[in-house]
Design a protein around this motif. Sequence first.
Motif, PDB file in Angstrom:
ATOM      1  N   GLY A  61      38.399  32.027  39.005  1.00  0.00           N
ATOM      2  CA  GLY A  61      38.648  33.314  38.357  1.00  0.00           C
ATOM      3  C   GLY A  61      38.418  33.257  36.856  1.00  0.00           C
ATOM      4  N   TYR A  62      38.883  32.188  36.238  1.00  0.00           N
ATOM      5  CA  TYR A  62      38.678  32.027  34.793  1.00  0.00           C
ATOM      6  C   TYR A  62      37.192  31.903  34.462  1.00  0.00           C
TER       7      TYR A  62
ATOM      8  N   TRP B 126      35.591  35.273  34.703  1.00  0.00           N
ATOM      9  CA  TRP B 126      36.019  36.089  33.574  1.00  0.00           C
ATOM     10  C   TRP B 126      35.221  35.721  32.318  1.00  0.00           C
TER      11      TRP B 126
END
Length: 131
Positions: A28-29, A32
Amino acid sequence: MLDDDDDPSVSLMILRLGMLFAVAALVGYLFWEMFSESAALSRLSATANIYPYIDRCDANGQLIAIGQPNCVDLNHYLFVHGSVDKAFRRACSGKPAAVLSFEKGKVGIFEINIVEKILQFRRQNGVNPPC
């Protein structure tokens, strides 16, 4: 850590769940950082900071005779590097002419990425892409 009936123990299940959440958070990071507006602005800023400018422009994109070199003509855009980076889009790209201010919330990620790619192309090849 297996019990007598060869089923995973509670501690092994907790370890697996923890690893699953850690991997999901890492993925997810990374997404992002690849697709967010703030990441695109930081990449553009980093590219703009290392570019060797030769022309001098004011904040409105007009060439001036004094001052530090801070702008480059990229055919599609006139890019002005300053406290707030700006690009003056020309109508030759199939879009109407516009002034793009590279501040958070003021311009789309698509435009940020296009200007960054054109700036990198100009830096690497020494020529502009065709208009």
